[in-house]
Motif scaffolding. Structure first.
Motif, PDB file in Angstrom:
ATOM      1  N   GLY A 192       0.818  -1.210   0.000  1.00 19.38           N
ATOM      2  CA  GLY A 192       0.000   0.000   0.000  1.00 19.38           C
ATOM      3  C   GLY A 192       0.848   1.255   0.000  1.00 19.38           C
ATOM      4  O   GLY A 192       0.597   2.186  -0.777  1.00 19.38           O
ATOM      5  N   LYS A 193       1.863   1.288   0.858  1.00 20.05           N
ATOM      6  CA  LYS A 193       2.746   2.444   0.911  1.00 20.05           C
ATOM      7  C   LYS A 193       3.548   2.569  -0.385  1.00 20.05           C
ATOM      8  O   LYS A 193       3.819   3.686  -0.857  1.00 20.05           O
ATOM      9  N   MET A 194       3.936   1.436  -0.965  1.00 19.18           N
ATOM     10  CA  MET A 194       4.688   1.480  -2.214  1.00 19.18           C
ATOM     11  C   MET A 194       3.836   2.046  -3.346  1.00 19.18           C
ATOM     12  O   MET A 194       4.311   2.866  -4.141  1.00 19.18           O
ATOM     13  N   MET A 195       2.589   1.605  -3.421  1.00 15.53           N
ATOM     14  CA  MET A 195       1.706   2.126  -4.465  1.00 15.53           C
ATOM     15  C   MET A 195       1.415   3.600  -4.245  1.00 15.53           C
ATOM     16  O   MET A 195       1.294   4.371  -5.204  1.00 15.53           O
ATOM     17  N   GLY A 196       1.308   4.008  -2.977  1.00 19.54           N
ATOM     18  CA  GLY A 196       1.050   5.416  -2.683  1.00 19.54           C
ATOM     19  C   GLY A 196       2.167   6.324  -3.161  1.00 19.54           C
ATOM     20  O   GLY A 196       1.932   7.504  -3.454  1.00 19.54           O
ATOM     21  N   LYS A 197       3.382   5.782  -3.254  1.00 23.40           N
ATOM     22  CA  LYS A 197       4.524   6.563  -3.749  1.00 23.40           C
ATOM     23  C   LYS A 197       4.913   6.190  -5.182  1.00 23.40           C
ATOM     24  O   LYS A 197       5.879   6.740  -5.717  1.00 23.40           O
ATOM     25  N   ARG A 198       4.205   5.240  -5.771  1.00 26.46           N
ATOM     26  CA  ARG A 198       4.537   4.735  -7.118  1.00 26.46           C
ATOM     27  C   ARG A 198       6.003   4.249  -7.157  1.00 26.46           C
ATOM     28  O   ARG A 198       6.749   4.547  -8.084  1.00 26.46           O
ATOM     29  N   LEU A 199       6.367   3.476  -6.148  1.00 28.86           N
ATOM     30  CA  LEU A 199       7.742   2.994  -6.054  1.00 28.86           C
ATOM     31  C   LEU A 199       7.973   1.798  -6.974  1.00 28.86           C
ATOM     32  O   LEU A 199       7.066   1.026  -7.262  1.00 28.86           O
ATOM     33  N   THR A 200       9.222   1.647  -7.385  1.00 32.21           N
ATOM     34  CA  THR A 200       9.651   0.479  -8.142  1.00 32.21           C
ATOM     35  C   THR A 200      10.688  -0.271  -7.318  1.00 32.21           C
ATOM     36  O   THR A 200      11.658   0.324  -6.837  1.00 32.21           O
ATOM     37  N   LEU A 201      10.478  -1.577  -7.141  1.00 32.36           N
ATOM     38  CA  LEU A 201      11.403  -2.420  -6.401  1.00 32.36           C
ATOM     39  C   LEU A 201      12.066  -3.402  -7.360  1.00 32.36           C
ATOM     40  O   LEU A 201      11.391  -4.195  -8.020  1.00 32.36           O
ATOM     41  N   PHE A 202      13.377  -3.319  -7.455  1.00 27.55           N
ATOM     42  CA  PHE A 202      14.157  -4.245  -8.277  1.00 27.55           C
ATOM     43  C   PHE A 202      14.940  -5.184  -7.355  1.00 27.55           C
ATOM     44  O   PHE A 202      15.477  -4.758  -6.326  1.00 27.55           O
TER      45      PHE A 202
END
Length: 311
Positions: free
Chosen positions: A226-236
């Motif tokens: 949820g927090k990642m989507m809220g910031k539009r983060l990309t995890l590699f």
């Protein structure tokens, strides 16, 4: 004596760098194509296999390999080589292939870093981390380095703009947000993995990127989606060893183009913690396991005083 095959050259190895993967290999938790350890070396070409046109006997080169580098002789793919910069000694040159390939593929290729952006580096005093800090500084980034207080002065000497103590991940995000006026960091180069994932997410800026290249803090984590989507983060999550040979060749070519000029001008230099004779590899492993080193550990094929520090 290894014989170079098509597209390969044989090096007389002058020095080979020690990496954390070598410790995992010794513990049976890592595999390489060769039964001999070592994934990067510097040496002089003494034989060339069929279909090699870009190199000749006598060339001084640095090689990325899938094992076999910690030996007196190494066969390596010709398209996984880069020139050994004249300003560097063998020990420094041996540290270039893995670090340059990792930094280019994760900061430039995946990370899309651009001058003026902010980079957070975990493990900033180690072999890979120290190179990342100096590379980020040379590329015009604002670098926040994670290191213990006892190593902060060394990390600042590499060009870090800020040094924070991230051994306790609970304080990481607060420190990063304070240093960035609440914005967060554009890219995080992470060697910790599970232990620091929630803190990394909290410290990242909008549209930030988190690149995990190590799992020193564990492999299993619950991602705060949820927090990642809220910031539009990309995890590699990335590795270099198991990539196809053509992909490695593309990465080496990119590193030669974008990073090697920084090495040749002196803006980027591998930092050597200690050098050991190749025969003392077990002692070199113990030194790495102590985690007290600043920079890379190198094995040399010639005879040098035991544990000589690099000057």
């Amino acid at each position: 004596m290894p014989i170079p095959g098509p597209g390969e050259v044989r090096l007389r190895v002058a020095a080979a760098a020690l990496n954390y993967s070598d410790l995992l290999l010794a513990r049976g938790r890592y595999t390489l194509a060769s039964p001999v350890a070592g994934i990067e070396a510097a040496g002089i070409i003494d034989a060339i296999g069929p279909d090699v046109t870009d190199w000749k006997v006598g060339d001084r080169v640095c090689a990325l390999s899938d094992g076999g580098a910690q030996a007196e002789w190494l066969c390596a793919r010709a398209d996984h080589l880069m020139p050994w910069p004249e300003r560097l000694g063998a020990a420094e040159a041996a540290c270039l292939p893995e670090a340059m390939a990792t930094i280019w593929s994760n900061l430039v290729d995946l990370g899309g870093m651009a001058r003026g952006q902010t980079l957070l580096v975990h493990g900033a005093s180690g072999g890979m981390g120290s190179f990342a800090v100096e590379a980020g500084h040379a590329m015009g980034l604002t670098v926040i380095a994670c290191s213990s207080p006892s190593k902060a002065e060394f990390v600042r000497s590499l060009g870090a703009d800020h040094v924070i103590d991230a051994r306790e991940p609970e304080t990481l995000a607060d420190d990063v947000l304070r240093l960035t006026a609440g914005r967060g960091t554009d890219l995080i180069l992470d060697v910790m993995g599970a232990s620091h994932l929630p803190a990394n997410v909290a410290a990242a800026a909008m549209d930030g990127r988190i690149v995990v290249i190590g799992l020193m803090g564990g492999p299993e984590a619950q991602a705060p989606l949820g927090k990642m989507m809220g910031k539009r983060l990309t995890l590699f999550t990335t590795s270099l060893r198991d990539r196809p040979v053509a992909a490695k060749a593309r990465i080496i070519a990119g590193a030669r183009q974008d990073l090697l000029p920084l090495v040749e001008t002196g803006a980027l230099t591998p930092r050597i913690a200690r050098r050991f004779p190749l025969a003392e590899v077990a002692e070199a492993h113990r030194f790495m396991e102590s985690r007290g080193h600043l920079g890379k550990i190198v094995l040399e094929t010639q005879t040098y005083p035991k544990g000589t520090p690099d000057t």
